[in-house]
Motif scaffolding. Structure first.
Motif, PDB file in Angstrom:
ATOM      1  N   ASP A  90       3.453  -0.083 -12.423  1.00 54.32           N
ATOM      2  CA  ASP A  90       2.163   0.288 -11.931  1.00 54.32           C
ATOM      3  C   ASP A  90       1.778  -0.414 -10.613  1.00 54.32           C
ATOM      4  OD1 ASP A  90       1.978   3.079 -14.749  1.00 54.32           O
ATOM      5  OD2 ASP A  90       2.691   2.869 -12.646  1.00 54.32           O
ATOM      6  N   GLY A  91       1.457  -1.811 -11.107  1.00 52.01           N
ATOM      7  CA  GLY A  91       0.370  -2.508 -10.888  1.00 52.01           C
ATOM      8  C   GLY A  91       0.932  -2.292  -9.079  1.00 52.01           C
ATOM      9  N   ILE A  92       2.570  -2.692  -8.950  1.00 52.58           N
ATOM     10  CA  ILE A  92       3.150  -3.028  -7.718  1.00 52.58           C
ATOM     11  C   ILE A  92       2.570  -1.724  -6.674  1.00 52.58           C
ATOM     12  CG2 ILE A  92       4.859  -2.808  -6.135  1.00 52.58           C
ATOM     13  CD1 ILE A  92       4.373  -5.864  -7.606  1.00 52.58           C
ATOM     14  N   ALA A 123      -4.384   2.695   1.864  1.00 55.94           N
ATOM     15  CA  ALA A 123      -5.827   3.428   1.946  1.00 55.94           C
ATOM     16  C   ALA A 123      -6.559   2.087   3.841  1.00 55.94           C
ATOM     17  CB  ALA A 123      -6.942   3.088   0.688  1.00 55.94           C
ATOM     18  N   LEU A 124      -6.121   1.248   3.076  1.00 60.19           N
ATOM     19  CA  LEU A 124      -6.939   0.518   4.396  1.00 60.19           C
ATOM     20  C   LEU A 124      -6.746   1.016   5.347  1.00 60.19           C
ATOM     21  CD1 LEU A 124      -7.125  -2.638   2.549  1.00 60.19           C
ATOM     22  CD2 LEU A 124      -9.191  -1.428   3.222  1.00 60.19           C
ATOM     23  N   LEU A 125      -5.156   0.943   5.611  1.00 65.42           N
ATOM     24  CA  LEU A 125      -4.391   1.003   6.743  1.00 65.42           C
ATOM     25  C   LEU A 125      -5.030   2.515   7.499  1.00 65.42           C
ATOM     26  CD1 LEU A 125      -0.979  -0.615   6.430  1.00 65.42           C
ATOM     27  CD2 LEU A 125      -2.125  -0.486   8.390  1.00 65.42           C
ATOM     28  N   PHE A 135      -0.237   0.505  -7.120  1.00 70.39           N
ATOM     29  CA  PHE A 135      -1.295   0.348  -6.905  1.00 70.39           C
ATOM     30  C   PHE A 135      -1.805  -0.711  -5.314  1.00 70.39           C
ATOM     31  CE2 PHE A 135      -2.858   1.987 -10.690  1.00 70.39           C
ATOM     32  CZ  PHE A 135      -3.294   3.076 -10.654  1.00 70.39           C
ATOM     33  N   ALA A 136      -1.377  -2.292  -5.598  1.00 66.39           N
ATOM     34  CA  ALA A 136      -1.109  -2.491  -4.872  1.00 66.39           C
ATOM     35  C   ALA A 136      -1.165  -2.521  -2.959  1.00 66.39           C
ATOM     36  CB  ALA A 136      -0.827  -4.192  -4.928  1.00 66.39           C
ATOM     37  N   GLN A 154      -3.103   9.635   1.753  1.00 68.88           N
ATOM     38  CA  GLN A 154      -3.445   8.872   0.169  1.00 68.88           C
ATOM     39  C   GLN A 154      -2.208   9.095  -1.047  1.00 68.88           C
ATOM     40  OE1 GLN A 154      -4.520   6.302   0.551  1.00 68.88           O
ATOM     41  NE2 GLN A 154      -4.653   5.259  -1.411  1.00 68.88           N
ATOM     42  N   MET A 205      -1.134   0.639  -2.310  1.00 69.65           N
ATOM     43  CA  MET A 205      -1.710   2.051  -1.708  1.00 69.65           C
ATOM     44  C   MET A 205      -3.117   1.770  -1.450  1.00 69.65           C
ATOM     45  SD  MET A 205       0.322   4.518  -2.276  1.00 69.65           S
ATOM     46  CE  MET A 205      -1.210   5.672  -1.466  1.00 69.65           C
ATOM     47  N   GLY A 206      -3.670   0.556  -1.952  1.00 66.35           N
ATOM     48  CA  GLY A 206      -4.400  -0.614  -1.400  1.00 66.35           C
ATOM     49  C   GLY A 206      -4.423  -1.045   0.265  1.00 66.35           C
ATOM     50  N   VAL A 207      -3.041  -1.050   0.760  1.00 64.92           N
ATOM     51  CA  VAL A 207      -3.048  -1.782   1.594  1.00 64.92           C
ATOM     52  C   VAL A 207      -2.994  -0.317   2.344  1.00 64.92           C
ATOM     53  CG1 VAL A 207      -1.036  -2.246   2.655  1.00 64.92           C
ATOM     54  CG2 VAL A 207      -2.364  -3.989   1.106  1.00 64.92           C
ATOM     55  N   PHE A 252       1.184   7.300  -2.947  1.00 66.07           N
ATOM     56  CA  PHE A 252       0.841   7.982  -4.887  1.00 66.07           C
ATOM     57  C   PHE A 252       2.561   8.375  -4.244  1.00 66.07           C
ATOM     58  CE2 PHE A 252      -3.069   6.273  -5.457  1.00 66.07           C
ATOM     59  CZ  PHE A 252      -2.629   5.229  -6.136  1.00 66.07           C
TER      60      PHE A 252
END
Lengths: 368, 333
Positions: free
Chosen positions: B299-301, B310-312, B303-304, B283, B306-308, B287
């Motif tokens: 930054d928004g992109i 994290a899930l993976l 975060f998106a 993770q 990194m969200g994926v 980042f």
């Protein structure tokens, strides 16, 4: 070989139950065990790991929506919240639980969307309600939003039931403290304490209920722990005059009565009041209620309940809470340091004496 | 086929909830699987621990109350006599019993108290690490013969504190070697855990068999291995030789942990903790990597993405561990 080794596998379990005449036939159980074998759920550790991943992911998505300004408007938050919760429930119902990476990814995605959706809805709906309420603390709006979101998804999604319910119950505690005027706060806190305690007694005395409504039972246990901790902090460390004798008498009385009832259940109906053990223990509990604090009685209650019902989480929780309540109890004693030191040493000796008698009784039991 | 299905509380509860067994049968199965005597033993230990802690706290309270009125020589004599008394009690009750072990443990704590009193009486300016060093040295012998896990944890704690204070106060390392402390801590704590695993099968070392000893040590070592790796990732351009060395050792440590607890001792909780550590590394790396790739303006992109990520990573970890868990279950029955 010990008995526990004898039933390490299902075959031995069935034989043990047949021998003890606790089941009539093995056919039905065997079929059921074979049927559920492949559906055997993830271990708790893996669930926690998955949960941490989903939370990190949800935080990242919140960052994403926050960066693009979706958190600024309350209606957008409510709309997106409902959308994510619905999408999560819908997708979760479609996932084939075949333990592939794809399925695991989708399960976690649903969980992350559920967390994201709930956070968006609660913050948005809480703010929305604030516009309609006059002279009413806004904290209750968020509790109401949590209530809707928890029970709205309760029957459709099971992974976050415990956390969602726990958050709802704790929000009530916080609101009772902040939103209700000091004159009534103590009455409400005690009432809330009693309500939670009755719920726990009902849920755990009947094992079928506690297993079926596992998340409700445990959210009440954790919430009551938070309440007792809150009362202890208020009375011992903050000591702001809000809480006094009424709370001390009330909580000690309720917990002592609850513990006597629990001991009665543990000993079984055949050993009625005439039973020496029951009378002795009851007398001990009454004494404990008179000299002790609610925190100490509560952890002993949890310990006995956990021991009786084989609920390991209750035992671990009681052990973790015990040092906090013990320290707060001795800290709060209105005595000189020298008197406190004598009380500490005497309490220690008392516990060692209890241990000595318990060892003696258990050894006598073994030799008989 | 049935003999391959392991029995645990969850399985019994499932049988009960589905109406396959009665409440009585459920209680009987649980009582047999988790015998009451084990709980009684646990309760007796808890009472012993609480009783001793309260008595020990009472003694400390007594001294705090009378501290100023006690003469310096008397202070030292009292602490020394407490050491002697507890050692004599340990000998009387024997180190084969918890009572004796607890007295030895109390004596070890009084040794520390003695050094504190000594430094107060003689207002010594010696660095703090000397206290932990002497304290550790003096209780090593007792620890070796104690056969008591809290005694060992006291020694491990003291040595760790000694290493940290010695490194920071005495060595005062330059920026280049600052992270070498992590190397020392990994080696020391890793050695202790290895010794624990090595001596576990020994019949004379039954006290080592408690699983919580492994778990506590694992949760102590993993963050120590993780910190230099994360530091290397976040400051790769400014990485010093000590950061690189500690990180390499940290990576090796992770590999050894995986091998040992996957194939030798089979412990799912340790593997889950290890997986969490690896996921955190991925993770943080993600980042840094995607942050540099995309640039700071969107930054928004990031975060998106990194969200994926994290899930993976977490879902892959869960599936891999699930397979390991299944294989462990079948081999343990």
């Amino acid at each position: 070989m010990s008995k526990s080794n004898l039933i390490m596998n299902s075959e031995n379990l069935i034989y043990t139950l047949l021998d003890s005449k606790l089941i009539q036939s093995d056919k039905e159980i065997s079929d059921f065990l074979l049927e559920i074998q492949d559906k055997h759920d993830f271990s708790t550790y893996l669930k926690i790991l998955g949960g941490i991943g989903a939370y990190i992911s949800a935080i990242c998505f919140i960052g994403f929506f926050g960066a693009f300004g979706f958190f600024e408007d309350k209606f957008t938050r409510i709309f997106l919240g409902i959308l994510f919760i619905s999408a999560s429930i819908f997708a979760n119902s479609l996932i084939k639980k075949n333990y592939s990476i794809k399925s695991s990814f989708l399960v976690q995605l649903c969980f992350a969307f559920m967390i994201l959706g709930k956070i968006m809805f609660v913050t948005g709906f809480g703010e929305f309600l604030t516009g309609f309420t006059i002279n009413f603390d806004r904290g209750w709006n968020y509790s109401l939003a949590l209530f809707f979101v928890t029970f709205g998804s309760y029957f459709f999604y099971d992974r976050d039931r415990f956390l969602s319910l726990f958050a709802f119950l704790v929000s009530i505690l916080i609101n009772i403290d902040y939103a209700i005027s000091n004159n009534y706060s103590e009455i409400f806190i005690n009432g809330y304490f009693l309500f939670q305690f009755i719920c726990i007694c009902i849920l755990f005395i009947i094992p079928r209920v506690s297993r079926k409504y596992f998340s409700i039972a445990y959210s009440f246990v954790f919430s009551l722990s938070a309440t007792v901790l809150f009362i202890t902090i208020k009375t011992v460390f903050i000591n702001d005059g809000d809480f006094g004798w009424i709370t001390w008498v009330f909580t000690n009385l309720i917990l002592s009565l609850g513990m006597i009832l629990l001991i009665y259940q543990v000993l079984g109906k055949r050993n009625t009041i005439a039973n020496k053990a029951f009378l002795g223990t009851s007398l001990g509990i009454v004494l404990l209620g008179v000299i002790s604090s609610s925190g100490i009685i509560f952890v002993i209650f949890l310990m006995i309940l956990g021991y009786w019902r084989h609920e390991k989480i209750l035992l671990v929780l009681s052990v973790l809470l015990m040092p906090i309540f013990l320290i707060s109890y001795f800290y709060n004693l209105d005595l000189l340091l020298i008197q406190k030191s004598i009380v500490l040493v005497l309490s220690g000796i008392l516990l060692l004496v209890i241990r000595f008698f318990l060892t003696k009784i258990s050894l006598e039991g073994v030799y008989k | 086929m049935l003999h391959k299905i392991p029995v645990d509380q969850k399985l019994i509860e499932e049988l009960y909830l589905n109406g396959k067994i009665s409440d009585e049968a459920r209680q009987y199965s649980l009582d047999t699987l988790y015998p009451r005597n084990e709980w009684l033993l646990w309760l007796l230990r808890l009472l012993m621990f609480l009783g001793s802690t309260l008595i020990f706290s009472g003694i400390i309270y007594f001294f705090s109350f009378n501290w100023d009125q006690i003469a310096s020589v008397a202070k030292l004599l009292i602490v020394e006599s407490m050491i002697v008394v507890t050692i004599v009690c340990a000998c009387i009750f024997s180190l084969k019993e918890v009572r004796g072990q607890l007295f030895l443990f109390a004596a070890s704590l009084f040794v520390g108290l003695f050094f504190v009193v000594l430094s107060q009486v003689y207002t010594s300016d010696s660095p703090a690490f000397f206290l932990f060093l002497y304290w550790s040295i003096l209780i090593i012998g007792w620890t070796l013969i104690s056969n008591f896990s809290p005694q060992w944890f006291l020694l491990i704690f003291l040595v760790n504190i000694f290493l940290i204070t010695w490194w920071n106060e005495w060595v005062s390392p330059s920026n280049d070697i600052k992270f070498m402390i992590y190397t020392f801590l990994i080696i020391f704590n890793g050695l202790i855990l290895s010794l624990r695993e090595y001596f576990v099968p020994d019949e004379k070392m039954k006290w080592l068999r408690f699983r919580w000893i492994r778990i506590v040590l694992t949760f102590l070592i993993l963050p120590i291995m993780l910190i230099p790796i994360l530091t290397l990732i976040t400051s790769v351009t400014e990485a010093t030789i000590s950061i690189i060395l500690s990180s390499v050792l940290g990576v090796f440590g992770h590999i050894i942990f995986y091998y040992v607890y996957r194939y030798k001792f089979k412990d799912l909780l340790v593997l889950v903790a290890l997986a969490l550590s690896v996921c955190i590394v991925i993770q943080v790396f993600g980042f840094e990597f995607f942050g540099n790739l995309i640039g700071g303006t969107t930054d928004g992109i990031l975060f998106a993405i990194m969200g994926v990520v994290a899930l993976l990573t977490f879902s892959s970890a869960v599936i891999v561990l699930r397979k390991i868990d299944k294989s462990m279950e079948s081999s343990n029955v």
